[in-house]
Motif scaffolding. Structure first.
Motif, mmCIF file in Angstrom:
data_model
loop_
_atom_site.group_PDB
_atom_site.id
_atom_site.type_symbol
_atom_site.label_atom_id
_atom_site.label_comp_id
_atom_site.label_asym_id
_atom_site.label_seq_id
_atom_site.Cartn_x
_atom_site.Cartn_y
_atom_site.Cartn_z
ATOM 1 N N ALA A 33 -2.380 -92.992 0.758
ATOM 2 C CA ALA A 33 -1.229 -93.299 1.609
ATOM 3 C C ALA A 33 -0.285 -92.104 1.683
ATOM 4 O O ALA A 33 0.210 -91.761 2.765
ATOM 5 C CB ALA A 33 -0.492 -94.531 1.090
ATOM 6 N N GLU A 34 -0.048 -91.457 0.568
ATOM 7 C CA GLU A 34 0.814 -90.272 0.546
ATOM 8 C C GLU A 34 0.214 -89.157 1.393
ATOM 9 O O GLU A 34 0.926 -88.479 2.150
ATOM 10 C CB GLU A 34 1.026 -89.792 -0.890
ATOM 11 N N SER A 35 -1.083 -88.982 1.313
ATOM 12 C CA SER A 35 -1.757 -87.956 2.104
ATOM 13 C C SER A 35 -1.669 -88.252 3.601
ATOM 14 O O SER A 35 -1.404 -87.349 4.407
ATOM 15 C CB SER A 35 -3.221 -87.852 1.669
ATOM 16 N N PHE A 40 0.943 -87.340 8.872
ATOM 17 C CA PHE A 40 1.764 -87.880 9.950
ATOM 18 C C PHE A 40 2.973 -86.974 10.203
ATOM 19 O O PHE A 40 3.254 -86.580 11.333
ATOM 20 C CB PHE A 40 2.205 -89.305 9.596
ATOM 21 N N MET A 41 3.675 -86.620 9.141
ATOM 22 C CA MET A 41 4.877 -85.797 9.286
ATOM 23 C C MET A 41 4.532 -84.394 9.794
ATOM 24 O O MET A 41 5.242 -83.847 10.638
ATOM 25 C CB MET A 41 5.637 -85.731 7.958
ATOM 26 N N ALA A 42 3.430 -83.818 9.315
ATOM 27 C CA ALA A 42 3.023 -82.489 9.778
ATOM 28 C C ALA A 42 2.651 -82.530 11.261
ATOM 29 O O ALA A 42 3.013 -81.619 12.025
ATOM 30 C CB ALA A 42 1.842 -81.974 8.950
ATOM 31 N N THR A 43 1.964 -83.572 11.669
ATOM 32 C CA THR A 43 1.582 -83.719 13.074
ATOM 33 C C THR A 43 2.826 -83.887 13.933
ATOM 34 O O THR A 43 2.953 -83.259 14.991
ATOM 35 C CB THR A 43 0.615 -84.906 13.247
ATOM 36 N N ALA A 44 3.754 -84.712 13.486
ATOM 37 C CA ALA A 44 4.998 -84.924 14.225
ATOM 38 C C ALA A 44 5.781 -83.621 14.352
ATOM 39 O O ALA A 44 6.257 -83.261 15.441
ATOM 40 C CB ALA A 44 5.844 -85.998 13.543
ATOM 41 N N PHE A 72 -4.113 -86.813 14.184
ATOM 42 C CA PHE A 72 -3.673 -86.242 12.916
ATOM 43 C C PHE A 72 -4.656 -85.126 12.569
ATOM 44 O O PHE A 72 -5.818 -85.157 12.955
ATOM 45 C CB PHE A 72 -3.704 -87.287 11.802
ATOM 46 N N ARG A 73 -4.211 -84.183 11.809
ATOM 47 C CA ARG A 73 -5.066 -83.045 11.460
ATOM 48 C C ARG A 73 -6.214 -83.426 10.534
ATOM 49 O O ARG A 73 -7.317 -82.910 10.682
ATOM 50 C CB ARG A 73 -4.231 -81.957 10.802
ATOM 51 N N SER A 74 -5.972 -84.315 9.578
ATOM 52 C CA SER A 74 -6.970 -84.556 8.530
ATOM 53 C C SER A 74 -7.367 -86.013 8.342
ATOM 54 O O SER A 74 -8.145 -86.301 7.447
ATOM 55 C CB SER A 74 -6.427 -84.052 7.183
ATOM 56 N N HIS A 75 -6.828 -86.906 9.136
ATOM 57 C CA HIS A 75 -7.115 -88.335 8.950
ATOM 58 C C HIS A 75 -7.428 -88.984 10.293
ATOM 59 O O HIS A 75 -7.128 -88.432 11.343
ATOM 60 C CB HIS A 75 -5.918 -89.041 8.293
ATOM 61 N N TYR A 94 -1.614 -95.070 15.711
ATOM 62 C CA TYR A 94 -2.789 -95.933 15.634
ATOM 63 C C TYR A 94 -3.889 -95.301 14.795
ATOM 64 O O TYR A 94 -3.979 -94.077 14.694
ATOM 65 C CB TYR A 94 -3.373 -96.185 17.030
ATOM 66 N N HIS A 95 -4.735 -96.163 14.237
ATOM 67 C CA HIS A 95 -5.974 -95.734 13.591
ATOM 68 C C HIS A 95 -7.023 -95.600 14.676
ATOM 69 O O HIS A 95 -6.980 -96.307 15.687
ATOM 70 C CB HIS A 95 -6.405 -96.769 12.538
#
Length: 105
Positions: A33-35, A40-44, A72-75, A94-95
């Motif tokens: 979840a932290e990852s 999310f924050m990096a993408t934003a 997202f970059r990694s998820h 969204y997923h």
């Protein structure tokens, strides 16, 4: 290159909270979840510079709402956003497996 401010709507924040709660509560993986949250924050943050270079969506429902998509970059999640002059507004999270078209407001 113009840097824009990025705004995350309450709706997008609530969606992200639900995703994170699912990862923590159901999958029992707070580290994941932290990852996801960091991604999310990096993408934003990256949208402050890159939003203008992302093309219009191929999807008619998104184009009609003036929404663009960025992964997202990694998820396996993505953001929907729209550009408003010098601001980028993140409207949804969204997923990849979600049928997001049926959930658009």
């Amino acid at each position: 290159m113009m840097e824009r401010s990025v705004v995350i709507t309450a709706h997008a924040e609530a969606q992200m909270d639900r995703h994170l709660s699912y990862i923590v509560d159901r999958l029992r993986n707070p580290q994941a979840a932290e990852s996801v949250y960091r991604d999310f924050m990096a993408t934003a943050r990256s949208l402050s510079i890159t939003a203008g270079s992302i093309g219009a969506s191929q999807d008619a429902a998104l184009r009609e709402r003036r929404l663009k998509r960025v992964n997202f970059r990694s998820h396996n999640y993505f953001l929907l956003f729209r550009e408003e002059s010098d601001t980028v507004v993140i409207t949804n999270v969204y997923h990849f497996r979600e049928n997001y078209i049926t959930k658009l407001e």
